[in-house]
Design a protein around this motif. Structure first.
Motif, PDB file in Angstrom:
ATOM      1  N   ARG A 278       9.661  22.460  33.438  1.00 20.77           N
ATOM      2  CA  ARG A 278      10.831  21.622  33.178  1.00 20.77           C
ATOM      3  C   ARG A 278      10.434  20.255  32.614  1.00 20.77           C
ATOM      4  NH1 ARG A 278      13.449  17.539  35.238  1.00 20.77           N
ATOM      5  NH2 ARG A 278      11.998  17.307  36.982  1.00 20.77           N
ATOM      6  N   LEU A 279       9.408  19.646  33.209  1.00 22.24           N
ATOM      7  CA  LEU A 279       8.970  18.322  32.754  1.00 22.24           C
ATOM      8  C   LEU A 279       8.384  18.385  31.349  1.00 22.24           C
ATOM      9  CD1 LEU A 279       7.312  17.023  36.050  1.00 22.24           C
ATOM     10  CD2 LEU A 279       9.448  16.217  35.021  1.00 22.24           C
ATOM     11  N   LEU A 280       7.602  19.420  31.064  1.00 17.70           N
ATOM     12  CA  LEU A 280       6.995  19.549  29.742  1.00 17.70           C
ATOM     13  C   LEU A 280       8.060  19.778  28.675  1.00 17.70           C
ATOM     14  CD1 LEU A 280       4.568  19.752  27.867  1.00 17.70           C
ATOM     15  CD2 LEU A 280       4.359  22.161  28.504  1.00 17.70           C
ATOM     16  N   VAL A 281       9.023  20.638  28.973  1.00 17.75           N
ATOM     17  CA  VAL A 281      10.105  20.894  28.024  1.00 17.75           C
ATOM     18  C   VAL A 281      10.874  19.610  27.723  1.00 17.75           C
ATOM     19  CG1 VAL A 281      12.336  22.061  27.748  1.00 17.75           C
ATOM     20  CG2 VAL A 281      10.349  23.336  28.554  1.00 17.75           C
ATOM     21  N   ALA A 282      11.178  18.844  28.764  1.00 17.38           N
ATOM     22  CA  ALA A 282      11.910  17.592  28.567  1.00 17.38           C
ATOM     23  C   ALA A 282      11.105  16.607  27.730  1.00 17.38           C
ATOM     24  CB  ALA A 282      12.246  16.975  29.930  1.00 17.38           C
ATOM     25  N   ARG A 283       9.820  16.535  27.980  1.00 19.99           N
ATOM     26  CA  ARG A 283       8.989  15.588  27.224  1.00 19.99           C
ATOM     27  C   ARG A 283       8.875  15.991  25.756  1.00 19.99           C
ATOM     28  NH1 ARG A 283       3.668  12.584  29.653  1.00 19.99           N
ATOM     29  NH2 ARG A 283       3.519  10.992  28.020  1.00 19.99           N
ATOM     30  N   LEU A 284       8.726  17.275  25.503  1.00 22.20           N
ATOM     31  CA  LEU A 284       8.658  17.744  24.122  1.00 22.20           C
ATOM     32  C   LEU A 284       9.972  17.486  23.393  1.00 22.20           C
ATOM     33  CD1 LEU A 284       6.745  21.099  24.643  1.00 22.20           C
ATOM     34  CD2 LEU A 284       5.943  19.162  23.270  1.00 22.20           C
ATOM     35  N   ARG A 285      11.090  17.725  24.054  1.00 24.66           N
ATOM     36  CA  ARG A 285      12.386  17.461  23.431  1.00 24.66           C
ATOM     37  C   ARG A 285      12.579  15.972  23.161  1.00 24.66           C
ATOM     38  NH1 ARG A 285      15.710  21.927  27.083  1.00 24.66           N
ATOM     39  NH2 ARG A 285      15.234  23.722  25.715  1.00 24.66           N
ATOM     40  N   ASN A 286      12.112  15.150  24.090  1.00 22.74           N
ATOM     41  CA  ASN A 286      12.182  13.705  23.866  1.00 22.74           C
ATOM     42  C   ASN A 286      11.316  13.278  22.690  1.00 22.74           C
ATOM     43  OD1 ASN A 286      13.971  13.263  25.960  1.00 22.74           O
ATOM     44  ND2 ASN A 286      12.365  12.825  27.469  1.00 22.74           N
ATOM     45  N   ALA A 287      10.280  14.078  22.396  1.00 14.46           N
ATOM     46  CA  ALA A 287       9.413  13.789  21.256  1.00 14.46           C
ATOM     47  C   ALA A 287       9.957  14.375  19.951  1.00 14.46           C
ATOM     48  CB  ALA A 287       8.007  14.336  21.520  1.00 14.46           C
ATOM     49  N   GLY A 288      11.177  14.924  20.017  1.00 16.51           N
ATOM     50  CA  GLY A 288      11.816  15.430  18.814  1.00 16.51           C
ATOM     51  C   GLY A 288      11.550  16.885  18.498  1.00 16.51           C
ATOM     52  N   GLN A 289      10.966  17.620  19.436  1.00 15.84           N
ATOM     53  CA  GLN A 289      10.645  19.022  19.198  1.00 15.84           C
ATOM     54  C   GLN A 289      11.784  19.932  19.664  1.00 15.84           C
ATOM     55  OE1 GLN A 289       7.726  19.667  17.519  1.00 15.84           O
ATOM     56  NE2 GLN A 289       7.610  17.432  17.504  1.00 15.84           N
ATOM     57  N   THR A 290      11.939  21.062  18.993  1.00 15.76           N
ATOM     58  CA  THR A 290      12.894  22.086  19.409  1.00 15.76           C
ATOM     59  C   THR A 290      12.142  23.085  20.287  1.00 15.76           C
ATOM     60  OG1 THR A 290      14.093  21.858  17.334  1.00 15.76           O
ATOM     61  CG2 THR A 290      14.539  23.813  18.640  1.00 15.76           C
ATOM     62  N   VAL A 291      12.654  23.308  21.495  1.00 16.95           N
ATOM     63  CA  VAL A 291      11.896  24.069  22.487  1.00 16.95           C
ATOM     64  C   VAL A 291      12.728  25.214  23.054  1.00 16.95           C
ATOM     65  CG1 VAL A 291      10.572  23.932  24.626  1.00 16.95           C
ATOM     66  CG2 VAL A 291      10.710  21.934  23.126  1.00 16.95           C
ATOM     67  N   MET A 292      12.112  26.381  23.148  1.00 21.57           N
ATOM     68  CA  MET A 292      12.678  27.512  23.866  1.00 21.57           C
ATOM     69  C   MET A 292      11.978  27.603  25.224  1.00 21.57           C
ATOM     70  SD  MET A 292      14.497  30.281  24.311  1.00 21.57           S
ATOM     71  CE  MET A 292      15.162  30.716  22.687  1.00 21.57           C
ATOM     72  N   GLN A 293      12.730  27.398  26.301  1.00 22.40           N
ATOM     73  CA  GLN A 293      12.179  27.532  27.648  1.00 22.40           C
ATOM     74  C   GLN A 293      12.494  28.919  28.166  1.00 22.40           C
ATOM     75  OE1 GLN A 293      13.438  24.492  30.417  1.00 22.40           O
ATOM     76  NE2 GLN A 293      12.737  25.645  32.206  1.00 22.40           N
ATOM     77  N   THR A 294      11.487  29.613  28.669  1.00 18.81           N
ATOM     78  CA  THR A 294      11.703  30.975  29.139  1.00 18.81           C
ATOM     79  C   THR A 294      10.847  31.258  30.363  1.00 18.81           C
ATOM     80  OG1 THR A 294      11.869  33.280  28.403  1.00 18.81           O
ATOM     81  CG2 THR A 294       9.983  32.017  27.591  1.00 18.81           C
ATOM     82  N   LYS A 295      10.978  32.459  30.895  1.00 16.26           N
ATOM     83  CA  LYS A 295      10.335  32.762  32.178  1.00 16.26           C
ATOM     84  C   LYS A 295      10.106  34.260  32.286  1.00 16.26           C
ATOM     85  CE  LYS A 295      11.095  32.043  37.152  1.00 16.26           C
ATOM     86  NZ  LYS A 295      12.005  31.470  38.167  1.00 16.26           N
ATOM     87  N   GLU A 296       9.052  34.638  32.992  1.00 16.55           N
ATOM     88  CA  GLU A 296       8.810  36.062  33.255  1.00 16.55           C
ATOM     89  C   GLU A 296       8.829  36.341  34.758  1.00 16.55           C
ATOM     90  OE1 GLU A 296       5.531  37.863  31.274  1.00 16.55           O
ATOM     91  OE2 GLU A 296       6.684  37.924  29.430  1.00 16.55           O
ATOM     92  N   PRO A 297       9.338  37.517  35.136  1.00 12.67           N
ATOM     93  CA  PRO A 297       9.797  38.612  34.278  1.00 12.67           C
ATOM     94  C   PRO A 297      11.251  38.499  33.851  1.00 12.67           C
ATOM     95  CG  PRO A 297       9.868  39.332  36.546  1.00 12.67           C
ATOM     96  CD  PRO A 297       9.311  37.927  36.563  1.00 12.67           C
ATOM     97  N   ASP A 298      11.892  37.339  34.072  1.00  5.12           N
ATOM     98  CA  ASP A 298      13.328  37.205  33.839  1.00  5.12           C
ATOM     99  C   ASP A 298      13.733  37.163  32.370  1.00  5.12           C
ATOM    100  OD1 ASP A 298      12.355  35.901  36.334  1.00  5.12           O
ATOM    101  OD2 ASP A 298      14.479  35.870  36.801  1.00  5.12           O
TER     102      ASP A 298
END
Length: 203
Positions: free
Chosen positions: A19-39
């Motif tokens: 969650r923290l990494l995704v938020a930081r990347l988005r704050n840096a202007g990146q488009t991010v797909m967050q996902t999870k296994e096996p879900d």
């Protein structure tokens, strides 16, 4: 395009660090797909339900094949399309969890099955970087107890976390260019900082 997986035993803080990494990347202007296994994907929820049924404990080989089926769909329907769109993909668990949770703990030799299945299911779609959050077993157990108000998740109660942890460390030793082990027995912010130091050069 960048594909990052975060691994660790239950209680290592994976989900929060994702969650923290995704938020930081988005704050840096990146488009991010967050996902999870096996879900992730269309089959993930059904596979998770089968894996966590309290009335039936599946053998490691059965678990491996079920998780691989879910992963095949996950890679095909979620990960590869996101990477093709130029998105970052951050996955809470990926292929190394299968090695640790099914291969490393099994009395049977499942390595060949694991390898051949990976070739079909994943192919060249491997993470650019895998973060392995490592911490002492007692610390992880304490965190899991707090997470469930002192009552362990039935799916976690029977897991051999010592073998799982060693399995993840084995993966790191065998894949030093891809895998980075981080001390998860630190504050949340300190772990996030260590992860960012590894990831930021990809921007």
């Amino acid at each position: 395009m960048r594909f990052i997986s975060i691994e660790g035993i239950d209680g290592s803080g994976k989900t929060e660090q994702v969650r923290l990494l995704v938020a930081r990347l988005r704050n840096a202007g990146q488009t991010v797909m967050q996902t999870k296994e096996p879900d992730g994907g269309h089959l993930g929820a059904e596979v998770r339900a089968m894996l966590t049924r309290p009335d039936r404990q599946l053998a490691p080989a059965e678990q491996l094949l079920l998780v691989s089926a879910a992963r095949f769909d996950h890679v095909r329907s979620v990960i590869r399309p996101a990477l093709a769109r130029g998105q970052w993909v951050i996955s809470d668990r990926f292929i190394d969890s299968t090695y640790a949770f099914q291969v490393a703990v099994s009395e049977a030799d499942l390595y060949q099955l694991f390898q051949s299945t990976c070739e079909i299911v994943v192919g060249a779609t491997l993470p650019d970087i895998t973060i392995i959050l490592d911490l002492p077993l007692k610390v992880a157990c304490g965190r899991r107890g707090l997470r469930y108000d002192g009552v362990l998740d039935p799916a976690e109660a029977t897991r051999d976390f010592a073998s799982i942890r060693e399995g993840l460390l084995t993966v790191a030793r065998e894949n030093p260019k891809r895998c980075h082990v981080i001390d998860a027995n630190q504050t949340l912010d300190a772990v996030a900082h260590d992860i960012w130091c590894i990831i930021e050069h990809l921007l």
